[in-house]
Design an enzyme around this catalytic site. Sequence first.
Site, PDB file in Angstrom:
ATOM      1  N   HIS A  17       0.724  -1.264  -0.025  1.00 56.79           N
ATOM      2  CA  HIS A  17       0.128  -0.027  -0.112  1.00 56.79           C
ATOM      3  C   HIS A  17       0.881   1.289  -0.068  1.00 56.79           C
ATOM      4  O   HIS A  17       1.674   1.495   0.994  1.00 56.79           O
ATOM      5  CB  HIS A  17      -0.863   0.005   1.099  1.00 56.79           C
ATOM      6  N   GLU A  44      -4.354   3.953  -8.436  1.00 55.71           N
ATOM      7  CA  GLU A  44      -5.517   4.690  -8.186  1.00 55.71           C
ATOM      8  C   GLU A  44      -5.704   5.872  -8.555  1.00 55.71           C
ATOM      9  O   GLU A  44      -5.032   6.964  -8.346  1.00 55.71           O
ATOM     10  CB  GLU A  44      -5.797   4.648  -6.619  1.00 55.71           C
ATOM     11  N   HIS A  99      -0.771  10.908  -2.495  1.00 55.98           N
ATOM     12  CA  HIS A  99      -2.163  10.353  -2.173  1.00 55.98           C
ATOM     13  C   HIS A  99      -3.354  11.421  -2.050  1.00 55.98           C
ATOM     14  O   HIS A  99      -4.486  11.457  -2.839  1.00 55.98           O
ATOM     15  CB  HIS A  99      -2.107   9.781  -0.748  1.00 55.98           C
ATOM     16  N   GLU A 131       0.706  -0.798  -4.864  1.00 54.01           N
ATOM     17  CA  GLU A 131      -0.350   0.127  -4.868  1.00 54.01           C
ATOM     18  C   GLU A 131       0.075   1.736  -4.849  1.00 54.01           C
ATOM     19  O   GLU A 131       0.877   1.850  -4.019  1.00 54.01           O
ATOM     20  CB  GLU A 131      -1.583  -0.209  -4.044  1.00 54.01           C
ATOM     21  N   ASP A 176      -0.939   6.159  -5.769  1.00 58.04           N
ATOM     22  CA  ASP A 176      -2.219   7.098  -6.278  1.00 58.04           C
ATOM     23  C   ASP A 176      -1.642   8.248  -6.973  1.00 58.04           C
ATOM     24  O   ASP A 176      -0.592   8.601  -6.729  1.00 58.04           O
ATOM     25  CB  ASP A 176      -2.519   7.549  -4.776  1.00 58.04           C
TER      26      ASP A 176
END
Length: 238
Positions: free
Chosen positions: A7, A108, A49, A34, A36
């Site tokens: 993450h 993301e 993020h 992962e 962002d």
Amino acid sequence: MVLVYGHRGAMGYAPENTIPSFRLALEMGVDGVELDVHMTRDGEVVVIHDFTVDRTTNGHGYVKDLALSEVRRLRVKHGFGGKWGPVGVPTLEEVFREFGGRTRFKIEIKRGGDYYPGIERKVVDLIRRYGVNAQVVSFDFDAIRTVRELDPNIETGIIFIGRIRWFLDIARKLRVRWLHVSQDLVDPEGIEEAHRSGFLVGVWTVNDGEVARRLVSMGVDDITTNYPDIIIKAIRGA
């Protein structure tokens, strides 16, 4: 095999969404990382993020109001002392250039083209250019619809807070492959129904080994964690 994603890299041990964090996650043996993405005023896709740089860096303001040159001058704030030294905010291209085909990426998009005009195309173009194994996910279902229209061959998923069964219809309409659900709201019946419908289920954010083992026994297909080493050891004995 259940996939394990780091993450924002290995954010339990390193500054989130940075090159050192992704590198550490790979060293721990993750299947993927992962991250962002947002977009700068001059149209560069950067890995961060929040919508603003205030929490994670020494700067202030919305990412969309800053030029890439301004973002490059920022330094990431973190609670790890002097271990990592000064760390910057990377672009998505820099992450692809550094890690390329070495791992999977779960990207993301924090907000789609209504807020960041053209961000979906820029992400798709970078995935194509670098030939990376990438899945694009978002809470913004319109962003996922746009990605699917741009390139139906790119793997996509929706992120949501709620029971899996509540989102099956929208997942079918969007023709995604993945459903990403909070660990607090996942249930065996939902996983089973998702699988029957042809979807895979990812769970976030899992930091406890016992919880991870329970989720594996329920049939989840991937786990995203801040502590990749703990989760990998728990479910694989590594």
